[in-house]
Design a protein around this motif. Structure first.
Motif, PDB file in Angstrom:
ATOM      1  N   PRO A   5      26.391 -14.398  -0.482  1.00  0.00           N
ATOM      2  CA  PRO A   5      26.472 -15.342   0.642  1.00  0.00           C
ATOM      3  C   PRO A   5      27.066 -16.699   0.278  1.00  0.00           C
ATOM      4  N   HIS A   6      26.761 -17.208  -0.931  1.00  0.00           N
ATOM      5  CA  HIS A   6      27.244 -18.536  -1.301  1.00  0.00           C
ATOM      6  C   HIS A   6      28.720 -18.545  -1.684  1.00  0.00           C
ATOM      7  N   TYR A   7      29.302 -17.373  -1.867  1.00  0.00           N
ATOM      8  CA  TYR A   7      30.755 -17.331  -2.123  1.00  0.00           C
ATOM      9  C   TYR A   7      31.463 -17.408  -0.779  1.00  0.00           C
ATOM     10  N   GLN A   8      32.189 -18.497  -0.569  1.00  0.00           N
ATOM     11  CA  GLN A   8      32.803 -18.703   0.746  1.00  0.00           C
ATOM     12  C   GLN A   8      34.318 -18.836   0.669  1.00  0.00           C
ATOM     13  N   GLY A   9      34.881 -18.119  -0.325  1.00  0.00           N
ATOM     14  CA  GLY A   9      36.322 -17.950  -0.346  1.00  0.00           C
ATOM     15  C   GLY A   9      37.041 -18.878  -1.293  1.00  0.00           C
ATOM     16  N   GLY A  10      38.341 -18.957  -1.083  1.00  0.00           N
ATOM     17  CA  GLY A  10      39.167 -19.750  -1.974  1.00  0.00           C
ATOM     18  C   GLY A  10      40.559 -19.937  -1.422  1.00  0.00           C
ATOM     19  N   PHE A  11      41.352 -20.701  -2.200  1.00  0.00           N
ATOM     20  CA  PHE A  11      42.690 -21.096  -1.791  1.00  0.00           C
ATOM     21  C   PHE A  11      43.653 -20.777  -2.933  1.00  0.00           C
ATOM     22  N   ILE A  12      44.524 -19.811  -2.690  1.00  0.00           N
ATOM     23  CA  ILE A  12      45.489 -19.372  -3.702  1.00  0.00           C
ATOM     24  C   ILE A  12      46.430 -20.527  -4.039  1.00  0.00           C
ATOM     25  N   TRP A  13      46.759 -20.643  -5.329  1.00  0.00           N
ATOM     26  CA  TRP A  13      47.810 -21.585  -5.728  1.00  0.00           C
ATOM     27  C   TRP A  13      49.066 -20.782  -6.016  1.00  0.00           C
ATOM     28  N   ASP A  14      50.126 -21.000  -5.247  1.00  0.00           N
ATOM     29  CA  ASP A  14      50.121 -21.712  -4.006  1.00  0.00           C
ATOM     30  C   ASP A  14      51.006 -20.975  -3.019  1.00  0.00           C
ATOM     31  N   TYR A  15      51.434 -21.655  -1.978  1.00  0.00           N
ATOM     32  CA  TYR A  15      52.122 -20.983  -0.882  1.00  0.00           C
ATOM     33  C   TYR A  15      53.608 -20.731  -1.162  1.00  0.00           C
ATOM     34  N   ILE A  16      54.343 -21.748  -1.618  1.00  0.00           N
ATOM     35  CA  ILE A  16      55.803 -21.631  -1.706  1.00  0.00           C
ATOM     36  C   ILE A  16      56.303 -22.148  -3.050  1.00  0.00           C
ATOM     37  N   ASP A  17      57.281 -21.447  -3.612  1.00  0.00           N
ATOM     38  CA  ASP A  17      57.955 -21.928  -4.818  1.00  0.00           C
ATOM     39  C   ASP A  17      58.595 -23.280  -4.537  1.00  0.00           C
ATOM     40  N   GLN A  18      58.417 -24.211  -5.456  1.00  0.00           N
ATOM     41  CA  GLN A  18      59.150 -25.474  -5.371  1.00  0.00           C
ATOM     42  C   GLN A  18      60.415 -25.327  -6.221  1.00  0.00           C
ATOM     43  N   ALA A  19      61.473 -24.868  -5.602  1.00  0.00           N
ATOM     44  CA  ALA A  19      62.753 -24.729  -6.291  1.00  0.00           C
ATOM     45  C   ALA A  19      63.835 -25.318  -5.400  1.00  0.00           C
ATOM     46  N   LEU A  20      64.804 -25.962  -6.024  1.00  0.00           N
ATOM     47  CA  LEU A  20      65.876 -26.644  -5.297  1.00  0.00           C
ATOM     48  C   LEU A  20      67.210 -25.970  -5.593  1.00  0.00           C
ATOM     49  N   TYR A  21      68.059 -25.924  -4.593  1.00  0.00           N
ATOM     50  CA  TYR A  21      69.386 -25.352  -4.799  1.00  0.00           C
ATOM     51  C   TYR A  21      70.209 -26.222  -5.747  1.00  0.00           C
ATOM     52  N   GLN A  22      70.978 -25.536  -6.578  1.00  0.00           N
ATOM     53  CA  GLN A  22      71.837 -26.200  -7.551  1.00  0.00           C
ATOM     54  C   GLN A  22      73.165 -25.464  -7.628  1.00  0.00           C
ATOM     55  N   GLU A  23      74.263 -26.206  -7.672  1.00  0.00           N
ATOM     56  CA  GLU A  23      75.579 -25.615  -7.846  1.00  0.00           C
ATOM     57  C   GLU A  23      75.850 -25.416  -9.331  1.00  0.00           C
ATOM     58  N   VAL A  24      76.174 -24.172  -9.703  1.00  0.00           N
ATOM     59  CA  VAL A  24      76.500 -23.852 -11.092  1.00  0.00           C
ATOM     60  C   VAL A  24      77.732 -22.967 -11.101  1.00  0.00           C
ATOM     61  N   ASP A  25      78.811 -23.464 -11.688  1.00  0.00           N
ATOM     62  CA  ASP A  25      80.055 -22.687 -11.812  1.00  0.00           C
ATOM     63  C   ASP A  25      80.493 -22.086 -10.473  1.00  0.00           C
ATOM     64  N   GLY A  26      80.380 -22.881  -9.438  1.00  0.00           N
ATOM     65  CA  GLY A  26      80.895 -22.456  -8.137  1.00  0.00           C
ATOM     66  C   GLY A  26      79.957 -21.621  -7.308  1.00  0.00           C
ATOM     67  N   HIS A  27      78.769 -21.355  -7.810  1.00  0.00           N
ATOM     68  CA  HIS A  27      77.808 -20.609  -7.001  1.00  0.00           C
ATOM     69  C   HIS A  27      76.493 -21.382  -6.933  1.00  0.00           C
ATOM     70  N   LYS A  28      75.671 -21.010  -5.972  1.00  0.00           N
ATOM     71  CA  LYS A  28      74.417 -21.717  -5.712  1.00  0.00           C
ATOM     72  C   LYS A  28      73.254 -20.900  -6.247  1.00  0.00           C
ATOM     73  N   ARG A  29      72.319 -21.585  -6.890  1.00  0.00           N
ATOM     74  CA  ARG A  29      71.123 -20.896  -7.380  1.00  0.00           C
ATOM     75  C   ARG A  29      69.895 -21.758  -7.113  1.00  0.00           C
ATOM     76  N   LEU A  30      68.738 -21.123  -7.143  1.00  0.00           N
ATOM     77  CA  LEU A  30      67.479 -21.852  -7.048  1.00  0.00           C
ATOM     78  C   LEU A  30      67.096 -22.312  -8.448  1.00  0.00           C
ATOM     79  N   ALA A  31      66.958 -23.622  -8.586  1.00  0.00           N
ATOM     80  CA  ALA A  31      66.724 -24.215  -9.899  1.00  0.00           C
ATOM     81  C   ALA A  31      65.310 -24.775  -9.993  1.00  0.00           C
ATOM     82  N   TYR A  32      64.844 -24.889 -11.217  1.00  0.00           N
ATOM     83  CA  TYR A  32      63.508 -25.426 -11.464  1.00  0.00           C
ATOM     84  C   TYR A  32      63.597 -26.637 -12.379  1.00  0.00           C
ATOM     85  N   GLY A  33      62.448 -27.170 -12.765  1.00  0.00           N
ATOM     86  CA  GLY A  33      62.411 -28.357 -13.599  1.00  0.00           C
ATOM     87  C   GLY A  33      63.221 -28.185 -14.875  1.00  0.00           C
ATOM     88  N   GLY A  34      63.897 -29.255 -15.291  1.00  0.00           N
ATOM     89  CA  GLY A  34      64.719 -29.217 -16.486  1.00  0.00           C
ATOM     90  C   GLY A  34      66.141 -28.778 -16.239  1.00  0.00           C
TER      91      GLY A  34
END
Length: 998
Positions: A542-571
């Motif tokens: 009864p005392h277990y009342q759920g949880g919140f997954i980490w997390d909802y959406i990837d934090q990735a930004l588009y980046q142009e590399v050699d003429g094409h677009k990719r999802l990039a991460y830190g660094g």
């Protein structure tokens, strides 16, 4: 607040966080007419001018003057970040501060390299806003900003994620007005905005003007709760009015969800006005039935003319601690939640209404009922949508100082902020109040959170005290006390991050004093979410009342590399310091395509559990308030994966009840039989159409194929090769290459190289974090460098059997056998056996990897699908027939890793575009398999999806089994031992090859 220090000194002074800001208030809408056509707002979104200087020493305040020549300023879109529009570089860090290693700082100092953006916007006040007090609202600006109008200083504000309003009236001119805004990247606030995210700044939420009539409803506090019978609504409306009050009245009207008027009262205005009433037989609000009333407030002058009309949606609900548990409307609640950053791969945190609608519909479709607004108040629209669609919210204050007290994972709070420091107290309370004041009327908000990962102390304790005093109808949450139990009283809930199932169970079994939630759990980084069922199984307590997954959406930004677009991460943007791919933890990828992990969430979070059996189905309805009458249930009988019978039923089970229903399944006596029942929407909803599948259940009655040779092949015992052939087929088994080197059907070759023993799967993010490579490195080369130490040829009845014995390059002597049994009908039975050996680490996997011609890129299989699934993540995958391609099987995780596996496979076929190919069948035991355009080592070595090579092959992995992927966390938690392949236990892969024509 007033300040006597020089203007720039405010940036490094935590006691100065606003100058001339309008007090925080509710987000209700207001108009100059009851038909809502006369708007009192004017958007300033759109194209602005901007100039970015690298540090404050180079700033030039001349831009604040209307006669400033700003032609050299560039254009920028507002709302939007500077970084996502090319004005500054991207930077991603988790715990560490972004200046770490570049400047030696301690709070509240700010970096010398403090970039400053000078924004300019000109506007003419709309006619309907003229001749009234005029205000400007900045809904979100990071991190600190100053405002001027027509050369006059207007105000200053911090707190990136709550509105900052200023009055403009004294500084307005007729015609065009000149607005100047100076935005600093860093301020003292940066020390308490150390969230795990891309460090983006600028004016990233809406900016608008609003005018107030002669009498204005400045703030509105609506309490809509339930009496002890949970059927009678208790409504209290407390308005805060400004302007003229005499000879004016307020009409308060309440419309039911069906738009019928249920209450109306007209009262004269006063400074302490309050209207209260009761509503009988109220439609209570919940995520299951998000029924909303509409409250209308009409301000009328002495001539009965409408001065102002306001409206707000009202949800009657009661959230409380009852018998030590969290209850909603009298029922124990379980949060089936997710943490959500506001994010888009192009716009960063400047998300749109379309983004939010996509997100909320995804959540409803995947049985997610709760969101923690990690780790800041979200856009106001999100709360309105959660009210409307039915999502429970933990609303989190914009407070995180992770890097001030935790270094390299160790707790070291010698200089943590805010702690007990009096100079940080006011800004912490201000952040709590700004969140409360704006969001207090939203029924979706059940819990106030005092921020994230800021240790503990008196300042945070005072935030909790303040919110309890202002709003006793909600609970207060704060996980940080787990690091300092001296302040345990701060939180009403025992909340932990990444506690293991056994640790949680220990708490639940030992007289728990508070209800339990995991505010973060199931770190969904890369190929993850293994072992999720171990957590949802805890709902029995009864005392277990759920949880919140980490997390909802990837934090990735588009980046142009050699003429094409990719999802990039830190660094990837040469940002240093960086925490690299740690930003990729989502159930959905950054471009809002759904990851395979979401299937597991949908099934384990489902409120109705379906348990078919031989006579019918048991329905367990875990909903609190709704029965199953709005759904229909489709029952199927499958024979060897093919549907042979199907029928729809209407089966009604009351909330919180379980019932068995007899179904008229036909009797099927041949093959493997599956009874499947699915729950589907009977009517269109706001998030999905009628027929949408909500959940499923299966009962499987296994019957697996067995290899039986039918006639003997022709045999040629060569010096180097053993040749076996028959009508339209030929097999060559090489003595020196250690296995099959040719498999021809109808003159076409299906083997490019001898299949390689494999004990390794491409490492997942969880593997890397848990030290999997160090612990199991010996298995990486075990298959690649295995050597044949024995070859045995036997003639059987109707078949020839060739057995290779391999010695593995391991510190212990381990012999593995691979046996090919070939009959005259062209069937090739393969049996690979690992005998088990003590004193070795557990195996990542065991089987063979085949390098096939590229043309064999189509996959049909009878096994678990359609999404990839694993030993510890297959509750969301059903047994059935599925078709896909090698390319589609690659889940685009930010960092390439293990992907595309299907477990419990009975048969599969790989074919070319003409439908010609190979069929692989289980021999008395199911197997696991994947078909990919990349080999194990290609996936192992690549750091981005676009680094994977284009190769003229397709790679088929046939495995006895593979260890789970894990998911408790991604920085040390191993896969649960029950999902290991223990080295001392034998493993066998047994399959049969034959030609296939679709």
């Amino acid at each position: 607040m007033t300040a006597t220090k020089p203007r720039l000194a405010w940036l490094s002074d935590p006691t100065v966080f606003e100058i001339n800001r309008v007090p925080a208030h509710s987000d209700h809408q207001f108009f100059a007419s009851k038909d809502q056509t006369k708007k009192l707002t004017q958007s300033l979104n759109g194209t602005w001018r901007v100039h970015l200087e690298p540090d404050l020493a180079l700033q030039d305040l001349a831009f604040t003057k209307p006669d400033f020549d700003h032609q050299h300023f560039k254009y920028i879109q507002v709302p939007g970040h500077l970084q996502t529009q090319g004005f500054d570089g991207h930077k991603y860090v988790n715990t560490q501060y972004p200046w770490d290693g570049h400047e030696e700082l301690r709070p509240p100092k700010v970096p010398a390299k403090n970039k400053v953006a000078s924004y300019i916007k000109t506007f003419t006040v709309a006619d309907e806003l003229l001749d009234k007090p005029l205000f400007i609202s900045f809904q979100g600006v990071a991190t600190a900003f100053y405002v001027w109008l027509n050369g006059h200083f207007v105000g200053y504000s911090e707190d990136s994620f709550t509105p900052s309003d200023f009055e403009l009236t004294p500084y307005l001119t007729e015609g065009e007005n000149y607005l100047a805004v100076e935005v600093f990247k860093y301020s003292s606030a940066s020390w308490i905005e150390d969230q795990d995210f891309w460090r983006l700044n600028g004016i990233f939420r809406d900016v608008f003007l609003y005018a107030t009539p002669t009498t204005h409803l400045f703030d509105l506090n609506v309490s809509a709760t339930l009496d002890d019978d949970y059927q009678t609504g208790l409504l209290t409306v407390t308005p805060t009015l400004t302007g003229e009050l005499s000879e004016r009245t307020l009409k308060v009207s309440l419309l039911a969800p069906d738009k019928k008027l249920v209450f109306e009262k007209i009262v004269p205005l006063s400074s302490d006005l309050k209207v209260a009433t009761t509503i009988t037989d109220v439609c209570a609000w919940s995520a299951e039935r998000p029924d909303l009333y509409e409250l209308e407030l009409t301000l009328v002058d002495q001539n009965d003319e409408v001065v102002e009309f306001s409206t707000v949606k009202v949800g009657f609900r009661r959230f409380e601690l009852k018998d030590g548990l969290m209850h909603l409307n009298g029922k124990r609640i379980v949060f089936k939640g997710v943490n959500r950053h506001e994010f888009d791969p192009i716009r960063g945190r400047a998300v749109t209404k379309e983004d939010m609608l996509w997100d909320i519909k995804f959540m409803k479709r995947h049985n997610i009922n709760a969101v923690r607004t990690s780790h800041y108040p979200n856009q106001s629209l999100w709360y309105h949508l959660c009210d409307e669609y039915g999502i429970y919210l933990i609303d989190e204050a914009n407070l995180e100082s992770h890097g001030s007290w935790q270094k390299l994972g160790a707790c070291e709070p010698s200089w943590n902020v805010p702690g007990n420091l009096p100079e940080w107290q006011a800004t912490c309370l201000d952040r709590a109040n700004s969140m409360y004041a704006r969001d207090k009327n939203h029924p979706s908000v059940l819990i106030w959170s005092l921020g994230n990962e800021s240790y503990a102390g008196k300042d945070i304790e005072l935030m909790g005290d303040y919110l309890r005093e202002k709003d006793p109808s909600r609970l207060v949450h704060y996980e940080g006390v787990t690091w300092n139990r001296e302040f345990d009283q701060i939180t009403d809930i025992e909340s932990r991050m990444y506690a293991k199932p056994a640790e949680i169970e220990e708490y639940l079994q030992n007289d728990p004093q508070k209800p339990y939630i995991s505010c973060e759990y199931m770190h969904a980084m890369g190929n993850s979410l293994g072992g999720f069922k171990l957590y949802t199984d805890l709902e029995k307590y009864p005392h277990y009342q759920g949880g919140f997954i980490w997390d909802y959406i990837d934090q990735a930004l588009y980046q142009e590399v050699d003429g094409h677009k990719r999802l990039a991460y830190g660094g990837d943007f040469y940002d240093r310091p960086s925490d690299y791919e740690f930003c990729g933890n989502g159930l959905v990828f950054a471009d809002r395509t759904v990851s395979p992990k979401a299937k597991e969430v949908k099934e384990l979070y489902a409120n109705v559990k379906l348990l078919p059996d031989q006579t019918g189905v048991t329905l367990k309805n875990d909903n609190l308030f709704i029965d199953t009458s709005d759904y229909f249930f489709t029952a199927k009988v499958l024979q060897d994966g093919h549907v042979v019978w199907q029928k729809d039923y209407r089966l009604n089970v009351l909330p919180q009840e379980t019932k068995h229903f007899e179904l008229d399944y036909p009797e099927v006596t041949e093959g493997e039989v599956i009874h499947e029942v699915t729950q589907r929407l009977a009517h269109d909803t706001t998030y999905a159409q009628a027929g949408f599948e909500v959940a499923f259940g299966q009962a499987v009655y296994p019957k697996l194929p067995k290899f039986v040779p039918t006639k003997a092949p022709k045999v040629v015992l060569g010096d180097v090769n053993i040749g076996l052939s028959g009508e339209n087929f030929e097999v060559l088994l090489s003595k020196d290459k250690g296995g099959i080197v040719s498999l021809k059907y109808f003159g076409q070759e299906f083997i490019t190289r001898t299949p390689q023993l494999t004990f390794w799967r491409p490492m997942t993010d969880n593997d890397r974090g848990a030290g999997h490579g160090f612990d199991r490195a010996m298995w990486l080369a075990a298959g690649k460098f295995a050597k044949v130490v024995d070859l045995k040829v036997e003639t059987l009845e109707n078949a020839v059997q060739v057995t290779y014995t391999y010695e593995l390059p391991l510190p212990e002597k381990v012999l593995v056998t691979v046996t090919y049994t070939v009959d005259g009908a062209g069937k090739v039975n393969l049996k690979a056996t690992y005998p088990g050996h003590a004193n070795l680490p557990s195996l990542p996997t065991f089987g063979l990897e085949f390098k096939l011609p590229k043309r064999l890129e189509n996959l049909s299989y009878y096994g678990r699908g359609p999404a990839e699934n694993y030993l510890d993540r297959k509750e969301g995958s059903r047994l059935g027939l599925f078709e896909t391609t090698a390319k589609k099987e690659v889940a685009p995780y930010l960092l390439p890793q293990e992907t595309g596996l299907h477990s419990d496979v009975r048969t599969l076929s790989v074919t070319d575009q003409t439908g010609l190919g190979l069929k692989v069948s289980a021999d008395q035991q199911a197997f696991s398999a994947s078909l990919l355009p990349y080999s194990t080592m290609m996936l192992e070595e690549a750091l981005h999806q676009d680094e994977l090579p284009q190769v003229p092959f397709t790679y088929l992995r046939l495995l006895a089994a593979e260890m789970g992927v894990g998911g408790d966390d991604s920085w040390g938690a191993p896969v649960h031992e029950r999902y290991w392949l223990k080295a001392n236990e034998p493993l066998t892969l047994a399959v049969t090859f034959e030609p296939y024509q679709k």
